[in-house]
Design a protein around this motif. Structure first.
Motif, PDB file in Angstrom:
ATOM      1  N   ALA A 148     118.634   0.809 -46.611  1.00 15.86           N
ATOM      2  CA  ALA A 148     117.314   0.459 -46.083  1.00 15.86           C
ATOM      3  C   ALA A 148     117.441  -0.300 -44.765  1.00 15.86           C
ATOM      4  O   ALA A 148     116.689  -0.060 -43.817  1.00 15.86           O
ATOM      5  CB  ALA A 148     116.540  -0.370 -47.109  1.00 15.86           C
ATOM      6  N   ASP A 149     118.397  -1.221 -44.698  1.00 17.43           N
ATOM      7  CA  ASP A 149     118.612  -1.988 -43.462  1.00 17.43           C
ATOM      8  C   ASP A 149     119.058  -1.092 -42.317  1.00 17.43           C
ATOM      9  O   ASP A 149     118.702  -1.322 -41.152  1.00 17.43           O
ATOM     10  CB  ASP A 149     119.642  -3.085 -43.695  1.00 17.43           C
ATOM     11  CG  ASP A 149     119.125  -4.175 -44.640  1.00 17.43           C
ATOM     12  OD1 ASP A 149     117.886  -4.304 -44.760  1.00 17.43           O
ATOM     13  OD2 ASP A 149     119.956  -4.878 -45.242  1.00 17.43           O
ATOM     14  N   SER A 150     119.814  -0.053 -42.642  1.00 17.54           N
ATOM     15  CA  SER A 150     120.316   0.841 -41.593  1.00 17.54           C
ATOM     16  C   SER A 150     119.208   1.696 -40.981  1.00 17.54           C
ATOM     17  O   SER A 150     119.333   2.164 -39.849  1.00 17.54           O
ATOM     18  CB  SER A 150     121.410   1.757 -42.157  1.00 17.54           C
ATOM     19  OG  SER A 150     120.868   2.671 -43.108  1.00 17.54           O
ATOM     20  N   LEU A 175     107.817   3.858 -43.758  1.00 19.45           N
ATOM     21  CA  LEU A 175     108.237   5.123 -44.347  1.00 19.45           C
ATOM     22  C   LEU A 175     108.220   5.049 -45.865  1.00 19.45           C
ATOM     23  O   LEU A 175     107.810   6.013 -46.544  1.00 19.45           O
ATOM     24  CB  LEU A 175     109.639   5.495 -43.850  1.00 19.45           C
ATOM     25  CG  LEU A 175     109.776   5.760 -42.350  1.00 19.45           C
ATOM     26  CD1 LEU A 175     111.234   6.009 -41.984  1.00 19.45           C
ATOM     27  CD2 LEU A 175     108.909   6.951 -41.939  1.00 19.45           C
ATOM     28  N   PHE A 176     108.651   3.932 -46.406  1.00 18.02           N
ATOM     29  CA  PHE A 176     108.635   3.757 -47.856  1.00 18.02           C
ATOM     30  C   PHE A 176     107.202   3.775 -48.374  1.00 18.02           C
ATOM     31  O   PHE A 176     106.915   4.371 -49.415  1.00 18.02           O
ATOM     32  CB  PHE A 176     109.311   2.430 -48.227  1.00 18.02           C
ATOM     33  CG  PHE A 176     109.415   2.211 -49.707  1.00 18.02           C
ATOM     34  CD1 PHE A 176     110.513   2.665 -50.412  1.00 18.02           C
ATOM     35  CD2 PHE A 176     108.415   1.546 -50.404  1.00 18.02           C
ATOM     36  CE1 PHE A 176     110.611   2.463 -51.793  1.00 18.02           C
ATOM     37  CE2 PHE A 176     108.499   1.342 -51.767  1.00 18.02           C
ATOM     38  CZ  PHE A 176     109.606   1.810 -52.460  1.00 18.02           C
ATOM     39  N   PHE A 177     106.298   3.113 -47.652  1.00 17.35           N
ATOM     40  CA  PHE A 177     104.883   3.100 -48.028  1.00 17.35           C
ATOM     41  C   PHE A 177     104.330   4.525 -48.089  1.00 17.35           C
ATOM     42  O   PHE A 177     103.641   4.896 -49.051  1.00 17.35           O
ATOM     43  CB  PHE A 177     104.093   2.270 -47.025  1.00 17.35           C
ATOM     44  CG  PHE A 177     102.608   2.337 -47.201  1.00 17.35           C
ATOM     45  CD1 PHE A 177     101.958   1.442 -48.043  1.00 17.35           C
ATOM     46  CD2 PHE A 177     101.844   3.290 -46.534  1.00 17.35           C
ATOM     47  CE1 PHE A 177     100.584   1.503 -48.222  1.00 17.35           C
ATOM     48  CE2 PHE A 177     100.482   3.356 -46.700  1.00 17.35           C
ATOM     49  CZ  PHE A 177      99.843   2.461 -47.546  1.00 17.35           C
ATOM     50  N   LEU A 178     104.630   5.334 -47.081  1.00 19.33           N
ATOM     51  CA  LEU A 178     104.140   6.711 -47.061  1.00 19.33           C
ATOM     52  C   LEU A 178     104.694   7.509 -48.230  1.00 19.33           C
ATOM     53  O   LEU A 178     103.963   8.264 -48.896  1.00 19.33           O
ATOM     54  CB  LEU A 178     104.530   7.383 -45.743  1.00 19.33           C
ATOM     55  CG  LEU A 178     103.765   6.955 -44.487  1.00 19.33           C
ATOM     56  CD1 LEU A 178     104.286   7.718 -43.272  1.00 19.33           C
ATOM     57  CD2 LEU A 178     102.270   7.197 -44.652  1.00 19.33           C
ATOM     58  N   ALA A 179     106.000   7.356 -48.488  1.00 19.97           N
ATOM     59  CA  ALA A 179     106.606   8.086 -49.600  1.00 19.97           C
ATOM     60  C   ALA A 179     105.979   7.677 -50.929  1.00 19.97           C
ATOM     61  O   ALA A 179     105.657   8.523 -51.775  1.00 19.97           O
ATOM     62  CB  ALA A 179     108.113   7.830 -49.623  1.00 19.97           C
ATOM     63  N   TYR A 180     105.798   6.368 -51.120  1.00 23.53           N
ATOM     64  CA  TYR A 180     105.198   5.841 -52.344  1.00 23.53           C
ATOM     65  C   TYR A 180     103.798   6.420 -52.521  1.00 23.53           C
ATOM     66  O   TYR A 180     103.449   6.963 -53.590  1.00 23.53           O
ATOM     67  CB  TYR A 180     105.147   4.314 -52.237  1.00 23.53           C
ATOM     68  CG  TYR A 180     104.761   3.566 -53.489  1.00 23.53           C
ATOM     69  CD1 TYR A 180     103.830   4.067 -54.393  1.00 23.53           C
ATOM     70  CD2 TYR A 180     105.310   2.315 -53.754  1.00 23.53           C
ATOM     71  CE1 TYR A 180     103.474   3.357 -55.520  1.00 23.53           C
ATOM     72  CE2 TYR A 180     104.959   1.603 -54.886  1.00 23.53           C
ATOM     73  CZ  TYR A 180     104.041   2.129 -55.766  1.00 23.53           C
ATOM     74  OH  TYR A 180     103.692   1.424 -56.881  1.00 23.53           O
ATOM     75  N   SER A 228     111.344  -0.709 -56.893  1.00 22.07           N
ATOM     76  CA  SER A 228     112.097  -0.690 -55.639  1.00 22.07           C
ATOM     77  C   SER A 228     111.491  -1.621 -54.601  1.00 22.07           C
ATOM     78  O   SER A 228     112.211  -2.164 -53.755  1.00 22.07           O
ATOM     79  CB  SER A 228     112.143   0.737 -55.078  1.00 22.07           C
ATOM     80  OG  SER A 228     112.823   1.604 -55.957  1.00 22.07           O
ATOM     81  N   CYS A 229     110.179  -1.818 -54.651  1.00 18.44           N
ATOM     82  CA  CYS A 229     109.540  -2.751 -53.718  1.00 18.44           C
ATOM     83  C   CYS A 229     110.121  -4.150 -53.866  1.00 18.44           C
ATOM     84  O   CYS A 229     110.367  -4.838 -52.874  1.00 18.44           O
ATOM     85  CB  CYS A 229     108.026  -2.788 -53.958  1.00 18.44           C
ATOM     86  SG  CYS A 229     107.139  -1.349 -53.320  1.00 18.44           S
ATOM     87  N   GLY A 230     110.329  -4.575 -55.096  1.00 17.83           N
ATOM     88  CA  GLY A 230     110.907  -5.891 -55.329  1.00 17.83           C
ATOM     89  C   GLY A 230     112.354  -5.963 -54.903  1.00 17.83           C
ATOM     90  O   GLY A 230     112.811  -6.963 -54.333  1.00 17.83           O
ATOM     91  N   VAL A 231     113.098  -4.884 -55.181  1.00 20.52           N
ATOM     92  CA  VAL A 231     114.515  -4.850 -54.834  1.00 20.52           C
ATOM     93  C   VAL A 231     114.708  -4.850 -53.319  1.00 20.52           C
ATOM     94  O   VAL A 231     115.567  -5.555 -52.780  1.00 20.52           O
ATOM     95  CB  VAL A 231     115.185  -3.604 -55.456  1.00 20.52           C
ATOM     96  CG1 VAL A 231     116.610  -3.450 -54.943  1.00 20.52           C
ATOM     97  CG2 VAL A 231     115.167  -3.695 -56.974  1.00 20.52           C
TER      98      VAL A 231
END
Length: 218
Positions: free
Chosen positions: A39-41, A49-54, A70-73
């Motif tokens: 995620a950092d990379s 992008l994560f929001f859109l996928a979710y 995964s949001c918490g992680v």
């Protein structure tokens, strides 16, 4: 109905869902450190992008627990809660509007059973209470509630507001749990979950006991 089930687009979506499920089941899962490093990379665009996928993937009948956890992680409690609740709401509204546009009129013509009409009337006049309570105690999968609400007569605004309020306790709990997997714990997890379940049960009991009157509007 059978013609709609043979629609190539619907079959393609079904096959895609099966492929995603099989891949998630058979492929080895990365560790938490590996996921965070990846995620950092990606860079600063990753949360978006994560929001859109979710929001888009959970429109389909795919459990959202993995994304919420995964949001918490990935983002910690505060940012993770904001992303999870926002994406959940967007997903719920998209599914609601899609089902309503595709199947509401077709289904409404066939809602002849008195029990079905009674449920539909309650959703139309007190949709915020029925939807919010179901979200709180989650007796049905997230996508099922979305689809059933879209088919019903519940109005869009009460549905949206009830979804936001109803998903907060459970979503916060799962995000906090995901954050705890990284080594941080929070005793509020069980408290929030317990309050959410209690409020959901109270809401369903109240809705079941309240009469459906023609003047009772949301």
């Amino acid at each position: 109905m059978s013609r709609r089930l043979r629609d190539p687009r619907l079959l393609a979506v079904g096959l895609a869902c099966v492929a995603i499920f099989v891949a998630a089941t058979l492929l080895p899962l990365p560790s938490i450190d590996q996921v965070r490093a990846w995620a950092d990379s990606v860079g600063p665009t990753f949360p978006f992008l994560f929001f859109l996928a979710y929001a888009l993937i959970t429109v389909f009948p795919i459990p959202r627990t993995f994304f919420t956890l995964s949001c918490g992680v990935l983002f910690g409690s505060l940012t993770g809660i904001v992303i999870a609740i926002s994406a959940t709401t967007v997903s719920a509204v998209l599914a609601f509007l899609a089902v309503r546009a595709i199947g509401r009129e077709w289904f409404a013509e066939r809602m002849t059973h008195p029990a079905v009409r009674s449920i539909d009337a309650r959703l139309e006049r007190r949709g915020w209470l029925a939807v919010g309570s179901l979200r709180l105690i989650a007796p049905l999968p997230f996508s099922v509630i979305n689809y059933c609400s879209g088919i019903s007569a519940v109005r869009t605004l009460p549905y949206t507001l009830a979804t936001v309020v109803g998903v907060i306790p459970g979503t916060v709990s799962v995000v906090i749990l995901g954050d705890a997997l990284t080594g941080q714990t929070n005793p509020a997890l069980l408290i929030v979950s317990g309050v959410g379940v209690t409020l959901g049960i109270i809401g369903l009991v109240l809705d079941a006991r309240m009469p459906v009157a023609s003047s009772d509007r949301t």
